[in-house]
Scaffold this motif. Sequence first.
Motif, PDB file in Angstrom:
ATOM      1  N   PRO A   1      11.510  12.249  -0.896  1.00 52.39           N
ATOM      2  CA  PRO A   1      10.124  12.516  -1.298  1.00 52.39           C
ATOM      3  C   PRO A   1       9.900  13.968  -1.741  1.00 52.39           C
TER       4      PRO A   1
ATOM      5  N   THR B   1      -0.906   9.803  -7.318  1.00 47.24           N
ATOM      6  CA  THR B   1       0.020   8.919  -6.608  1.00 47.24           C
ATOM      7  C   THR B   1      -0.491   7.474  -6.629  1.00 47.24           C
ATOM      8  N   GLN B   2      -1.779   7.321  -6.343  1.00 42.81           N
ATOM      9  CA  GLN B   2      -2.383   5.971  -6.321  1.00 42.81           C
ATOM     10  C   GLN B   2      -2.288   5.322  -7.703  1.00 42.81           C
TER      11      GLN B   2
ATOM     12  N   LYS C   1       0.854  -1.183   0.000  1.00 42.98           N
ATOM     13  CA  LYS C   1       0.000   0.000   0.000  1.00 42.98           C
ATOM     14  C   LYS C   1       0.888   1.231   0.000  1.00 42.98           C
ATOM     15  N   ILE C   2       0.358   2.341  -0.486  1.00 43.32           N
ATOM     16  CA  ILE C   2       1.128   3.582  -0.381  1.00 43.32           C
ATOM     17  C   ILE C   2       0.623   4.354   0.832  1.00 43.32           C
TER      18      ILE C   2
ATOM     19  N   LEU D   1       1.250   4.200  -8.443  1.00 46.18           N
ATOM     20  CA  LEU D   1       1.547   2.977  -7.688  1.00 46.18           C
ATOM     21  C   LEU D   1       0.943   1.772  -8.400  1.00 46.18           C
TER      22      LEU D   1
ATOM     23  N   ASN E   1      11.673   6.266   6.229  1.00 46.94           N
ATOM     24  CA  ASN E   1      10.587   6.254   5.244  1.00 46.94           C
ATOM     25  C   ASN E   1       9.423   5.444   5.812  1.00 46.94           C
TER      26      ASN E   1
ATOM     27  N   ASP F   1       7.794   3.014  -8.685  1.00 44.12           N
ATOM     28  CA  ASP F   1       8.122   3.425  -7.316  1.00 44.12           C
ATOM     29  C   ASP F   1       7.683   4.881  -7.231  1.00 44.12           C
ATOM     30  N   VAL F   2       7.046   5.249  -6.146  1.00 42.70           N
ATOM     31  CA  VAL F   2       6.515   6.610  -6.066  1.00 42.70           C
ATOM     32  C   VAL F   2       6.600   7.118  -4.628  1.00 42.70           C
ATOM     33  N   LYS F   3       6.978   8.377  -4.500  1.00 43.48           N
ATOM     34  CA  LYS F   3       6.937   9.031  -3.195  1.00 43.48           C
ATOM     35  C   LYS F   3       6.214  10.356  -3.342  1.00 43.48           C
ATOM     36  N   MET F   4       5.506  10.720  -2.298  1.00 42.80           N
ATOM     37  CA  MET F   4       4.713  11.955  -2.336  1.00 42.80           C
ATOM     38  C   MET F   4       4.937  12.698  -1.030  1.00 42.80           C
ATOM     39  N   SER F   5       4.968  14.004  -1.111  1.00 51.18           N
ATOM     40  CA  SER F   5       5.150  14.781   0.106  1.00 51.18           C
ATOM     41  C   SER F   5       4.287  16.019   0.072  1.00 51.18           C
ATOM     42  N   GLU F   6       3.704  16.346   1.206  1.00 51.63           N
ATOM     43  CA  GLU F   6       2.915  17.570   1.270  1.00 51.63           C
ATOM     44  C   GLU F   6       3.063  18.160   2.661  1.00 51.63           C
TER      45      GLU F   6
ATOM     46  N   SER G   1       5.122  12.257   4.240  1.00 54.65           N
ATOM     47  CA  SER G   1       5.368  11.827   2.871  1.00 54.65           C
ATOM     48  C   SER G   1       4.858  10.399   2.728  1.00 54.65           C
ATOM     49  N   LYS G   2       4.470  10.071   1.493  1.00 52.95           N
ATOM     50  CA  LYS G   2       3.950   8.729   1.238  1.00 52.95           C
ATOM     51  C   LYS G   2       4.962   7.912   0.474  1.00 52.95           C
ATOM     52  N   SER G   3       5.120   6.663   0.862  1.00 57.70           N
ATOM     53  CA  SER G   3       5.892   5.737   0.057  1.00 57.70           C
ATOM     54  C   SER G   3       5.313   4.337   0.245  1.00 57.70           C
ATOM     55  N   ILE G   4       5.847   3.400  -0.531  1.00 60.08           N
ATOM     56  CA  ILE G   4       5.212   2.082  -0.623  1.00 60.08           C
ATOM     57  C   ILE G   4       5.586   1.224   0.589  1.00 60.08           C
TER      58      ILE G   4
END
Lengths: 597, 190
Positions: B61, B23-24, A3-4, B27, A132, B32-37, A165-168
């Motif tokens: 990120p 982002t979803q 999941k992210i 994925l 992370n 590979d993905v990273k997101m930041s807010e 931040s989001k990662s897997i």
Amino acid sequence: MKKILTGNEAVARGAYEAGVVFASAYPGTPSTEILENIGLYKEIIAEWAPNEKVALESVIGASIAGGRSLASMKHVGVNVAADPLFTFAYTGVTAGSVLISADEPGMHSSQNEQDNRNYAKFAKIAMMEPSNSQEAKDMIIDAYDISEKYDTPLLYRMTTRVCHSKSIVELGEREEKELIPYEKNFSKYVAVPAIGRQLRHKVEKRLIALAEYSEQTKWNKIINNKSNIGIISSGIAFEYSKEAFGKEADYLKLGFTNPLPKNLISKFCDDHEKVYIIEENDPYIEEFVKNMGKKCFGKDIFPYTGEMTPDVIKRAVLHENMDILQPNMDLVVNRPPTFCSGCPHRGFFYELGKKRKKIIVAGDIGCYSLAVGEPYNLMDWLICMGAAFSSGHGAQSVIDRNPNDDRRLVSIMGDSTFFHTGINSLINTVYNNGKTINVILDNRITGMTGQQDNPGSGYKLQGEENTPLDIEAIVKAIGIKHVRKINPNDLKIVKETINWALELNEASVIITDWPCVLKKKYKNEDIEQYTNAWKTKDKVLEDKCVGCKACLRSGCPSLVFNPETKKMSIDETTCVGCDVCLQICPYDAIVKDEKYV
Amino acid sequence: MFKNVKLVGVGGQGTILSTKILTQALLNAGYDVKMSEIHGMSQRGGSVSSDIRFGENISSPVVVKGSADYLVAFEQMEAVRYLDYVKKDGILIVNDLKIHSMLTQAGKTKYPEDIIDYLKEREHTYIYDATEKAKTLGNQKVLNIILLGVLVKAMKLEKLPIIEAIEDLVKPQFIEINKKAFKLGLSMFG
């Protein structure tokens, strides 16, 4: 399953998988979503506490009684919880216990940039730092085993960019832990001086054992790229370092950071020609390295403040500047955050602003801190949660010593801040014959952090209803003789009430009673009380509007001035019909929009 | 290889939802993905931004200055505020909309004129009135998903499973209009 997830969602998942049964927190950016996400797991009792000290104390009790427990808070929250933390460090745990501290390098939503890694060293407890989301989940599972094996609370240090931040993340399953049966053990848990002196030795022995663990744990590891440049780093700064240097450097990645692994660091330094310590906030690792007599680059080349993002690292180490566009900043105006359309704080600050010259305003932490900006400019200071009433009292005491100064202190905080530590401050004012005007802006929710329930909202974190705390009754019970509860959207009453309080020569409390425009859940009795809240809209009658802009002093973002027609208009999509501008308009040019009545 | 995307706007415009959907979808497409807010105070009508980085083995990120391959500004002044984040040859997508800040609204200073003309001078800049387009769909708020459609087309990633991500992340009653908004956005770029 993959999941992210944000770091906050991931650490909540990790706590679930680790078999945590009790969690408590007070909301604070960037930590808030940790408990919100833990609250989604029915297997865990998750509670909002009125402040961080209470949260940690509940968690300590849960641990003593044999259940794995977790407290989470923002960095400054740990200051509030520091008292129990330092004794918990002596007693140790029955079942594993973790305190998550969410620090804020760069101060996106905070008043300071304190580095809470210092707390782990200060309290002599174990510490871990994920980099992370995957680590945020995995590491906390080990954190509970460490806490139990070494009989220590563990400080789990995250930072904004790890939290948000989001990662897997690869998810695991929950491992249900048997509760450890509670048995009375006063020589471990009753921290009187005689026992404290015994426990003091235990703490020191524990640090030696933890230092051995730190040398061999998988969370402290070398990544070898056969380089003569070595980078020592922890947390998000490790991800930034990897981004900046890639395979051009070797890395000592530290995940278990109190105590630090002396031998591992020493050898890593010896094996490299140049060593850089890349960390955010304080030179925590750097001082340790330098104390060993090893040479390294640290805060001598890196900035002491802000985030250590890849561009910052490259600039400091490689003197590499990116080729960046230089925008015409004449075309940019600041955009500070503002009160929402329909915010119940607006009416109160509008009227209070008229008394600007007669008052000094002691502010507090919450949405109302936005009154520092345009168009209100109404805040003389802001220190910490609950400080408005107490700092206001101290200030009034000194102002009153000067016979030529008749300014009055108006101390302002919200409902959640009042429950947090404001109650104590108000007791202090009453008991010491203070004369301040104390305002509780009760919007029935913890607003700034994103509408978390609190003892006055009528709901608990996991959805159950409860009786809201009666602020007026509490204030009276404390001994305040002059109390008024008002609707802040009724400007006539607000004005009268402020005048009333200014005339008094004793402490008073004004409670403004109207819900946050973003509050989601209401009980039936609330709906009756706040009739038609947010259901109507206001509009401008163009023929009556003279373009005087008086309404703009309300600071409502729904009001728009058209420079061509020199008339105001109201944005229909955002107006919620609070009527504050309607009451301000001297030309009766603002009315209820009949479409919505 | 990786790409950097930055979405900027004013709190309440829906930048975060667009970011979540993208982002979803990335994925689900196997990146590979990273997101930041940044949450918190800036939500209250302040300037907001969110970063997405995708490709293989993403570490940081955060999108730093001078590194965005794509910058999407939901409001014109925000486009200038964050212009130094876009690469010199990066693509800039701007929504032609003015939202007052409390400083310009209170008359302390003027909302700057000629922002659009200034932005137009830059190559690889695409300006749309997504707000008007959203109104034609019956809900001004979907301007965020229209701009997402424009961005996805600009990235040449039309095959991303965005529709599925919308179905996952948007409240049921708004799914249909958001799907329409996305498709409208796709048709607008160029």
